[in-house]
Design a protein around this motif. Structure first.
Motif, PDB file in Angstrom:
ATOM      1  N   ASP A  10     -17.545  21.492  69.275  1.00 11.54           N
ATOM      2  CA  ASP A  10     -16.524  21.320  70.315  1.00 11.54           C
ATOM      3  C   ASP A  10     -15.367  22.292  70.098  1.00 11.54           C
ATOM      4  O   ASP A  10     -14.855  22.886  71.050  1.00 11.54           O
ATOM      5  N   PHE A  11     -14.954  22.453  68.848  1.00  7.95           N
ATOM      6  CA  PHE A  11     -13.881  23.397  68.550  1.00  7.95           C
ATOM      7  C   PHE A  11     -14.326  24.831  68.833  1.00  7.95           C
ATOM      8  O   PHE A  11     -13.520  25.664  69.252  1.00  7.95           O
ATOM      9  N   SER A  12     -15.602  25.125  68.634  1.00  3.21           N
ATOM     10  CA  SER A  12     -16.084  26.482  68.916  1.00  3.21           C
ATOM     11  C   SER A  12     -15.979  26.793  70.405  1.00  3.21           C
ATOM     12  O   SER A  12     -15.635  27.908  70.790  1.00  3.21           O
ATOM     13  N   ARG A  13     -16.257  25.803  71.222  1.00  2.00           N
ATOM     14  CA  ARG A  13     -16.169  26.002  72.679  1.00  2.00           C
ATOM     15  C   ARG A  13     -14.717  26.087  73.151  1.00  2.00           C
ATOM     16  O   ARG A  13     -14.436  26.659  74.186  1.00  2.00           O
ATOM     17  N   GLY A  14     -13.804  25.520  72.376  1.00  2.00           N
ATOM     18  CA  GLY A  14     -12.401  25.518  72.760  1.00  2.00           C
ATOM     19  C   GLY A  14     -11.602  26.712  72.263  1.00  2.00           C
ATOM     20  O   GLY A  14     -10.410  26.813  72.551  1.00  2.00           O
ATOM     21  N   LEU A  15     -12.255  27.619  71.529  1.00  2.00           N
ATOM     22  CA  LEU A  15     -11.528  28.785  71.017  1.00  2.00           C
ATOM     23  C   LEU A  15     -11.048  29.642  72.185  1.00  2.00           C
ATOM     24  O   LEU A  15     -11.856  30.084  73.001  1.00  2.00           O
ATOM     25  N   ALA A  51     -22.218  32.467  67.143  1.00  2.00           N
ATOM     26  CA  ALA A  51     -21.765  32.064  65.810  1.00  2.00           C
ATOM     27  C   ALA A  51     -20.893  30.812  65.936  1.00  2.00           C
ATOM     28  O   ALA A  51     -19.689  30.844  65.684  1.00  2.00           O
ATOM     29  N   PRO A  52     -21.498  29.684  66.331  1.00  2.00           N
ATOM     30  CA  PRO A  52     -20.685  28.497  66.632  1.00  2.00           C
ATOM     31  C   PRO A  52     -19.928  27.924  65.437  1.00  2.00           C
ATOM     32  O   PRO A  52     -18.825  27.395  65.611  1.00  2.00           O
ATOM     33  N   THR A  53     -20.490  28.017  64.232  1.00  2.00           N
ATOM     34  CA  THR A  53     -19.771  27.486  63.066  1.00  2.00           C
ATOM     35  C   THR A  53     -18.505  28.295  62.826  1.00  2.00           C
ATOM     36  O   THR A  53     -17.417  27.736  62.655  1.00  2.00           O
ATOM     37  N   THR A  54     -18.647  29.592  62.845  1.00  2.00           N
ATOM     38  CA  THR A  54     -17.496  30.479  62.644  1.00  2.00           C
ATOM     39  C   THR A  54     -16.473  30.270  63.749  1.00  2.00           C
ATOM     40  O   THR A  54     -15.270  30.167  63.489  1.00  2.00           O
ATOM     41  N   ARG A  55     -16.928  30.210  64.985  1.00  4.01           N
ATOM     42  CA  ARG A  55     -16.028  29.970  66.114  1.00  4.01           C
ATOM     43  C   ARG A  55     -15.348  28.608  65.970  1.00  4.01           C
ATOM     44  O   ARG A  55     -14.177  28.452  66.310  1.00  4.01           O
ATOM     45  N   GLY A  56     -16.095  27.625  65.470  1.00  9.67           N
ATOM     46  CA  GLY A  56     -15.517  26.293  65.281  1.00  9.67           C
ATOM     47  C   GLY A  56     -14.386  26.300  64.276  1.00  9.67           C
ATOM     48  O   GLY A  56     -13.324  25.714  64.510  1.00  9.67           O
ATOM     49  N   PHE A  57     -14.593  26.985  63.156  1.00  7.95           N
ATOM     50  CA  PHE A  57     -13.530  27.078  62.164  1.00  7.95           C
ATOM     51  C   PHE A  57     -12.317  27.813  62.737  1.00  7.95           C
ATOM     52  O   PHE A  57     -11.179  27.415  62.523  1.00  7.95           O
ATOM     53  N   ALA A  58     -12.570  28.885  63.479  1.00  8.98           N
ATOM     54  CA  ALA A  58     -11.471  29.614  64.114  1.00  8.98           C
ATOM     55  C   ALA A  58     -10.749  28.708  65.116  1.00  8.98           C
ATOM     56  O   ALA A  58      -9.514  28.718  65.197  1.00  8.98           O
ATOM     57  N   GLY A  59     -11.507  27.913  65.864  1.00  6.16           N
ATOM     58  CA  GLY A  59     -10.918  26.997  66.825  1.00  6.16           C
ATOM     59  C   GLY A  59     -10.035  25.952  66.156  1.00  6.16           C
ATOM     60  O   GLY A  59      -8.972  25.598  66.672  1.00  6.16           O
ATOM     61  N   ILE A  60     -10.471  25.463  65.012  1.00  2.00           N
ATOM     62  CA  ILE A  60      -9.668  24.494  64.258  1.00  2.00           C
ATOM     63  C   ILE A  60      -8.349  25.127  63.829  1.00  2.00           C
ATOM     64  O   ILE A  60      -7.272  24.539  64.003  1.00  2.00           O
ATOM     65  N   LEU A  61      -8.427  26.337  63.274  1.00  2.00           N
ATOM     66  CA  LEU A  61      -7.206  27.003  62.829  1.00  2.00           C
ATOM     67  C   LEU A  61      -6.297  27.336  64.009  1.00  2.00           C
ATOM     68  O   LEU A  61      -5.073  27.180  63.911  1.00  2.00           O
ATOM     69  N   ALA A  62      -6.882  27.754  65.121  1.00  2.00           N
ATOM     70  CA  ALA A  62      -6.078  28.064  66.308  1.00  2.00           C
ATOM     71  C   ALA A  62      -5.356  26.819  66.811  1.00  2.00           C
ATOM     72  O   ALA A  62      -4.151  26.843  67.072  1.00  2.00           O
ATOM     73  N   GLU A  63      -6.088  25.731  66.930  1.00  2.00           N
ATOM     74  CA  GLU A  63      -5.471  24.504  67.441  1.00  2.00           C
ATOM     75  C   GLU A  63      -4.480  23.905  66.454  1.00  2.00           C
ATOM     76  O   GLU A  63      -3.449  23.353  66.838  1.00  2.00           O
ATOM     77  N   GLY A  64      -4.789  24.016  65.169  1.00  2.00           N
ATOM     78  CA  GLY A  64      -3.939  23.394  64.156  1.00  2.00           C
ATOM     79  C   GLY A  64      -2.717  24.191  63.750  1.00  2.00           C
ATOM     80  O   GLY A  64      -1.752  23.620  63.242  1.00  2.00           O
ATOM     81  N   LEU A  65      -2.737  25.533  63.983  1.00  2.00           N
ATOM     82  CA  LEU A  65      -1.648  26.364  63.470  1.00  2.00           C
ATOM     83  C   LEU A  65      -0.897  27.175  64.519  1.00  2.00           C
ATOM     84  O   LEU A  65       0.252  27.551  64.293  1.00  2.00           O
ATOM     85  N   ASP A  66      -1.536  27.468  65.640  1.00  2.00           N
ATOM     86  CA  ASP A  66      -0.882  28.320  66.635  1.00  2.00           C
ATOM     87  C   ASP A  66       0.388  27.660  67.162  1.00  2.00           C
ATOM     88  O   ASP A  66       0.404  26.474  67.489  1.00  2.00           O
ATOM     89  N   GLY A  67       1.458  28.439  67.212  1.00  2.00           N
ATOM     90  CA  GLY A  67       2.729  27.943  67.722  1.00  2.00           C
ATOM     91  C   GLY A  67       3.627  27.296  66.685  1.00  2.00           C
ATOM     92  O   GLY A  67       4.721  26.831  67.011  1.00  2.00           O
ATOM     93  N   LEU A  68       3.176  27.286  65.431  1.00  3.60           N
ATOM     94  CA  LEU A  68       3.988  26.678  64.370  1.00  3.60           C
ATOM     95  C   LEU A  68       4.950  27.693  63.769  1.00  3.60           C
ATOM     96  O   LEU A  68       4.707  28.902  63.813  1.00  3.60           O
ATOM     97  N   PRO A  69       6.014  27.208  63.136  1.00  3.31           N
ATOM     98  CA  PRO A  69       6.885  28.108  62.387  1.00  3.31           C
ATOM     99  C   PRO A  69       6.121  28.733  61.213  1.00  3.31           C
ATOM    100  O   PRO A  69       5.236  28.099  60.618  1.00  3.31           O
ATOM    101  N   ALA A  70       6.476  29.952  60.874  1.00  5.89           N
ATOM    102  CA  ALA A  70       5.801  30.667  59.790  1.00  5.89           C
ATOM    103  C   ALA A  70       5.795  29.867  58.489  1.00  5.89           C
ATOM    104  O   ALA A  70       4.778  29.834  57.784  1.00  5.89           O
TER     105      ALA A  70
END
Length: 143
Positions: free
Chosen positions: A26-31, A79-98
């Motif tokens: 699901d996270f891979s599809r949401g990247l 590469a759904p596993t790789t995309r999934g991990f990227a999706g997790i990091l994007a959703e979990g970290l994007d827009g946060l303070p450094a």
């Protein structure tokens, strides 16, 4: 751990091990797709050689008080596993303070509970992504 990323970890632990793989898909599809400024210039993104599949990433750090971080990933659909991990990091970290991005523990991928469902090489890829994100953020905030 930042609240959004902690919530993702909780979501993975709220489901059975087989369902965790589905959640990863699901996270891979949401990247999010790359914006044109990067889609038209893939050479601007950094490769992540720890990943078994070709993935590239780039961070932007705003010049605001929080030094807000934005993440951009390019990973093939096959590469759904790789995309999934990227999706997790994007959703979990994007827009946060450094500062919050830099404080993310390096073992966040193992906290997802995918150790038996995903190979150690693939988990190493997510760790590699996080390491590159944090290095790029450090470099941007030091400049």
């Amino acid at each position: 751990m930042p609240p959004a990323l902690a919530e993702i970890v909780e979501d993975f632990h709220a489901v059975s091990e087989p369902e965790r793989l589905q959640l990863l898909l699901d996270f891979s599809r949401g990247l999010p797709a790359l914006p044109p400024r990067y889609a038209d210039h893939p050479e601007l993104l950094e490769p992540v050689p720890e990943c078994q599949s070709p993935i590239f990433l780039l961070t932007e750090v705003d010049d605001d008080a929080d030094r807000t971080v934005h993440l951009f990933f390019s990973a093939p659909a096959e590469a759904p596993t790789t995309r999934g991990f990227a999706g997790i990091l994007a959703e979990g970290l994007d827009g946060l303070p450094a500062a919050q991005v830099l404080d993310v523990p390096g073992d966040v991928c193992s906290r997802l509970g995918l150790d038996r469902a995903v190979s150690p090489l693939r988990l190493r890829g997510m760790t590699g992504m996080l390491g590159r994100i944090q290095r790029q953020v450090r470099e941007s905030t030091a400049a």
